[in-house]
Write a protein that holds these residues in place. Structure first.
Motif, PDB file in Angstrom:
ATOM      1  N   PHE A  34      52.879  34.963  40.913  1.00 13.34           N
ATOM      2  CA  PHE A  34      52.071  36.208  40.813  1.00 13.34           C
ATOM      3  C   PHE A  34      51.616  36.411  42.444  1.00 13.34           C
ATOM      4  CE2 PHE A  34      51.403  35.414  36.117  1.00 13.34           C
ATOM      5  CZ  PHE A  34      52.307  35.914  35.835  1.00 13.34           C
ATOM      6  N   PHE A  38      51.658  40.218  43.824  1.00 13.95           N
ATOM      7  CA  PHE A  38      50.528  40.954  44.440  1.00 13.95           C
ATOM      8  C   PHE A  38      50.942  41.154  45.706  1.00 13.95           C
ATOM      9  CE2 PHE A  38      47.951  38.765  40.967  1.00 13.95           C
ATOM     10  CZ  PHE A  38      47.777  39.812  40.188  1.00 13.95           C
ATOM     11  N   PHE A 296      45.943  34.279  33.907  1.00 16.40           N
ATOM     12  CA  PHE A 296      46.486  35.298  34.492  1.00 16.40           C
ATOM     13  C   PHE A 296      45.125  35.948  35.506  1.00 16.40           C
ATOM     14  CE2 PHE A 296      47.328  39.824  35.265  1.00 16.40           C
ATOM     15  CZ  PHE A 296      48.197  39.648  36.168  1.00 16.40           C
ATOM     16  N   TRP A 300      44.864  36.385  39.095  1.00 21.13           N
ATOM     17  CA  TRP A 300      44.569  37.820  39.525  1.00 21.13           C
ATOM     18  C   TRP A 300      43.633  37.650  40.714  1.00 21.13           C
ATOM     19  CZ3 TRP A 300      43.243  42.239  36.071  1.00 21.13           C
ATOM     20  CH2 TRP A 300      43.152  43.306  36.486  1.00 21.13           C
ATOM     21  N   VAL A 301      42.269  37.011  40.351  1.00 17.44           N
ATOM     22  CA  VAL A 301      41.113  37.089  41.160  1.00 17.44           C
ATOM     23  C   VAL A 301      41.252  36.323  42.166  1.00 17.44           C
ATOM     24  CG1 VAL A 301      39.027  36.279  41.314  1.00 17.44           C
ATOM     25  CG2 VAL A 301      39.557  37.461  39.203  1.00 17.44           C
ATOM     26  N   TRP A 303      43.996  36.274  44.130  1.00 17.81           N
ATOM     27  CA  TRP A 303      44.846  37.002  45.218  1.00 17.81           C
ATOM     28  C   TRP A 303      44.208  38.076  45.535  1.00 17.81           C
ATOM     29  CZ3 TRP A 303      47.486  33.796  47.743  1.00 17.81           C
ATOM     30  CH2 TRP A 303      47.871  32.661  47.364  1.00 17.81           C
ATOM     31  N   THR A 304      42.978  38.506  45.078  1.00 18.09           N
ATOM     32  CA  THR A 304      42.242  39.670  45.398  1.00 18.09           C
ATOM     33  C   THR A 304      41.082  39.432  46.307  1.00 18.09           C
ATOM     34  OG1 THR A 304      43.121  40.540  43.257  1.00 18.09           O
ATOM     35  CG2 THR A 304      41.028  41.657  44.260  1.00 18.09           C
ATOM     36  N   VAL A 305      40.070  38.359  45.848  1.00 22.65           N
ATOM     37  CA  VAL A 305      38.721  38.461  46.348  1.00 22.65           C
ATOM     38  C   VAL A 305      38.793  37.390  47.395  1.00 22.65           C
ATOM     39  CG1 VAL A 305      36.226  37.972  45.681  1.00 22.65           C
ATOM     40  CG2 VAL A 305      38.046  39.107  44.175  1.00 22.65           C
TER      41      VAL A 305
ATOM     42  N   ILE B  27      34.568  44.804  43.429  1.00 23.40           N
ATOM     43  CA  ILE B  27      35.737  43.635  42.906  1.00 23.40           C
ATOM     44  C   ILE B  27      36.487  44.176  41.824  1.00 23.40           C
ATOM     45  CG2 ILE B  27      35.899  41.403  41.726  1.00 23.40           C
ATOM     46  CD1 ILE B  27      33.539  40.385  42.925  1.00 23.40           C
ATOM     47  N   GLY B  30      38.859  46.181  44.108  1.00 25.65           N
ATOM     48  CA  GLY B  30      40.064  45.437  44.623  1.00 25.65           C
ATOM     49  C   GLY B  30      41.120  45.045  43.506  1.00 25.65           C
ATOM     50  N   LEU B  31      40.753  44.574  42.202  1.00 22.56           N
ATOM     51  CA  LEU B  31      41.402  44.056  41.363  1.00 22.56           C
ATOM     52  C   LEU B  31      42.487  45.174  41.183  1.00 22.56           C
ATOM     53  CD1 LEU B  31      39.091  42.103  39.022  1.00 22.56           C
ATOM     54  CD2 LEU B  31      40.893  41.279  40.352  1.00 22.56           C
ATOM     55  N   THR B  34      45.120  45.390  43.704  1.00 21.05           N
ATOM     56  CA  THR B  34      46.207  44.109  43.674  1.00 21.05           C
ATOM     57  C   THR B  34      46.987  44.390  42.566  1.00 21.05           C
ATOM     58  OG1 THR B  34      44.280  42.760  42.727  1.00 21.05           O
ATOM     59  CG2 THR B  34      45.102  42.511  44.950  1.00 21.05           C
ATOM     60  N   MET B  35      46.449  44.935  41.383  1.00 22.95           N
ATOM     61  CA  MET B  35      47.375  45.053  40.148  1.00 22.95           C
ATOM     62  C   MET B  35      48.250  46.394  40.467  1.00 22.95           C
ATOM     63  SD  MET B  35      48.362  44.355  37.429  1.00 22.95           S
ATOM     64  CE  MET B  35      47.422  42.802  36.667  1.00 22.95           C
ATOM     65  N   HIS B  37      49.778  46.881  43.425  1.00 19.97           N
ATOM     66  CA  HIS B  37      50.967  45.977  44.086  1.00 19.97           C
ATOM     67  C   HIS B  37      51.657  45.313  43.009  1.00 19.97           C
ATOM     68  CE1 HIS B  37      50.182  47.110  48.128  1.00 19.97           C
ATOM     69  NE2 HIS B  37      48.934  47.603  47.798  1.00 19.97           N
ATOM     70  N   PHE B  38      51.155  44.492  42.248  1.00 19.21           N
ATOM     71  CA  PHE B  38      51.931  43.654  41.185  1.00 19.21           C
ATOM     72  C   PHE B  38      53.160  44.488  40.663  1.00 19.21           C
ATOM     73  CE2 PHE B  38      52.723  41.561  37.264  1.00 19.21           C
ATOM     74  CZ  PHE B  38      52.253  40.187  37.719  1.00 19.21           C
ATOM     75  N   LYS B  42      59.589  45.203  45.211  1.00 22.73           N
ATOM     76  CA  LYS B  42      59.233  44.219  46.169  1.00 22.73           C
ATOM     77  C   LYS B  42      60.216  44.513  47.429  1.00 22.73           C
ATOM     78  CE  LYS B  42      56.979  42.397  42.827  1.00 22.73           C
ATOM     79  NZ  LYS B  42      55.688  43.134  43.021  1.00 22.73           N
TER      80      LYS B  42
END
Ligand code: SF4
Ligand code: SF4
Lengths: 341, 164
Positions: A34, A38, A296, A300-301, A303-305, B27, B30-31, B34-35, B37-38, B42
């Motif tokens: 993951f 990300f 998950f 997820w957190v 690779w974000t914060v 936050i 930000g989440l 990133t989601m 990009h998930f 690739k």
């Protein structure tokens, strides 16, 4: 106590241990996969199809690495540290109710190793013991940086345990029991605690991020900035144990969050299924789905914060979360007083 | 006073308002990023199976060229070794015997010609220095190896095969 009971429990314990180890193993892969997704990469994909054998390769690698015990380190404590970490990570699973009772061979089989009436307290006790693994490891390494890191992570864990305990008090006021099984049963259907305790859940979740040393609270490790934390002197599988214990902790805290706030093995429409065994098995599946979703979320957190600074960490713990948790207790008390539960 | 380019921007640090200070909206934002990009396509190139195309002026492994009759062009003048900033090239010269005209184009040739690929920085100076157009960096990227010896490329690896 008959022999069937012992066999039943032994099977259950082995199954739970195996499942939690396998899940932790594949969490390490999922983390890397993951992380890749990300970041617009694909992650490890060489060992086996889609990299599914990667955890095995990692394990073999860690086992065959040279084992180094520093000459100035106390050997007994040095080995005890990671073992204790691993041990405390594993035994928390004993009180988690994995599902409703099964009826097999004319017996009523409980899917919980031990339904003790102080389940929540037991979890907290074991989580606090987890600090010893870190402390002993850092102390026994006889390296000032390891010791500093151990002190740092111990103070982090202790600070966040307070907020965690306070946030759970509000929940216990509502449920009126410490047994995880009873708490799960009270949330049957969609009657989940998260709808009554959103603030409490938020505090609990933030604290469990801190307790499991996950980003944004991964200061004990800081692999991007420091060589390592309390495990700087460790190598081979002892290092592996420390890192692996973190993943088991993640699994366990996901399970606890799921059973305390997200209904455990309960799922909407569970009363419509007449066969109790089927209903229980779907419940187990629902529980594991919730756990995996939480895992998950952890990844997820991560690779974000970005990471907190140490003073910010302490400020958040002491000046924000603890007062908030106390306010939450007051609000819950008022709610129970005026509306009943 | 004006700064040199007059493009300086003075940033003021505003006091954060309540929503900014509780961090959680940021936050969540930000989440969501990133989601996104998930699920993005690739950018990875699966290297050994898939190769990225080299650019026109890519400098890869060296090859020692032959002339149109299949004779080696190099005359062991040593200019490449002299120009090499990494001192990666060594050679031993030898005199061509009668009857070897089909093998070596000039009267003097390199009986040993070695490039240490661990020293070479692929600058291409050897290619530029060569008066006989005998060496070019037109090969693939350098291969990995387990031993240091494997990186010393002799004539067996450098001289291009005879094309008939
Ligand atoms: S490419 Fe540069 S470093 Fe390499 S052998 Fe030629 S001159 Fe030397
Ligand atoms: S490769 Fe060219 S520069 Fe080098 S020795 Fe041979 S002829 Fe001279």
């Amino acid at each position: 106590m008959d022999i069937a009971f012992i066999i039943e429990k032994l099977i259950l314990i082995s199954a739970i241990l195996a499942i939690s180890l396998v899940i932790a193993m594949y969490t390490t892969l999922a983390e890397r996969k993951f992380a890749g997704f990300f970041q617009d990469r694909v992650g490890p994909n060489r060992a086996g199809p889609w990299g599914l054998l990667q955890p095995l390769a990692d394990g073999v690698k860690l086992f065959t690495k040279e084992e180094i015990i520093p000459t100035h380190a106390g050997t007994f404590l040095f080995v005890l540290g990671p073992s204790l970490s691993m041990f405390t990570a594993c035994i928390t699973t004993a009180v988690i109710p994995w599902g409703q009772d099964l009826f097999l061979f004319g017996r009523n089989i409980s899917l919980q190793v031990a339904d003790i009436n102080v389940g929540v307290l037991y979890v907290f006790g074991v989580v606090s013991l987890g600090v010893y693994g870190v402390m002993i490891g850092g102390w026994a390494s006889n390296n000032k940086f390891s010791l500093l890191a151990a002190v740092r992570s111990a103070s982090q864990n202790i600070s966040y345990e307070i907020a965690m305990g306070l946030s759970i008090i509000a929940l216990l006021m509502m449920t009126g029991t410490l047994s995880l099984r009873e708490i799960s049963e009270q949330q049957s259907g969609m009657n989940w605690n998260i709808f009554y305790q959103p603030l409490g859940f938020l505090i609990f979740m933030i604290c469990s991020f801190a307790e499991t040393n996950r980003t944004p609270f991964d200061l004990p490790e800081c692999e991007t900035e420091l060589v390592g934390g309390h495990h700087t002197e460790y190598s081979s599988m002892k290092l592996g144990f420390y890192l692996f214990a973190e993943y088991i902790n993640m699994f366990v805290s996901s399970a606890i969050m799921a059973s305390l706030y997200f209904g455990g093995y309960n799922y909407p429409g569970m009363h419509l299924i007449s066969n109790p065994n089927v209903a229980a098995l779907i419940g187990v599946a629902a529980f594991f789905t919730k756990i995996l979703l939480f895992i998950f979320f952890f990844i997820w957190v991560r690779w974000t914060v970005p990471r907190f600074r140490y003073d910010q960490l302490m400020k958040l713990g002491w000046k924000v979360l603890i007062p908030l948790a106390i306010i939450n207790i007051a609000l819950t008390g008022a709610g129970i007083l005026f509306f009943g539960k | 006073m004006n700064s040199l380019t007059n493009r300086k921007k003075v940033l003021e640090s505003k006091k954060m308002n309540f929503w900014e200070r509780i961090y959680l909206p940021a936050i969540l934002h930000g989440l969501s990023i990133t989601m996104k990009h998930f699920f993005k396509k690739k950018t990875t190139i699966y290297y050994p199976e898939q190769k990225r195309e080299f650019s026109e002026n890519f400098r890869g492994l060296h090859s020692l060229k032959r002339d149109e009759n299949g004779a080696e062009r190099c005359t062991a003048c040593g200019l490449c070794a002299l120009s090499c900033p990494a001192e990666a090239i060594t050679m031993t010269a030898a005199e061509r015997k009668p009857g070897e005209e089909h093998l070596y184009r000039e009267e003097k040739y390199a009986s040993v010609y070695e490039i240490n690929m661990l020293r070479c920085i692929f600058c291409g100076f050897c290619e530029e220095a060569c008066p006989k157009a005998a060496i070019f960096l037109d090969g693939d990227i350098a291969k990995a190896g387990y031993k240091r010896d494997e990186f010393i490329f002799g004539k067996d690896k450098l001289v291009e095969p005879i094309v008939k």
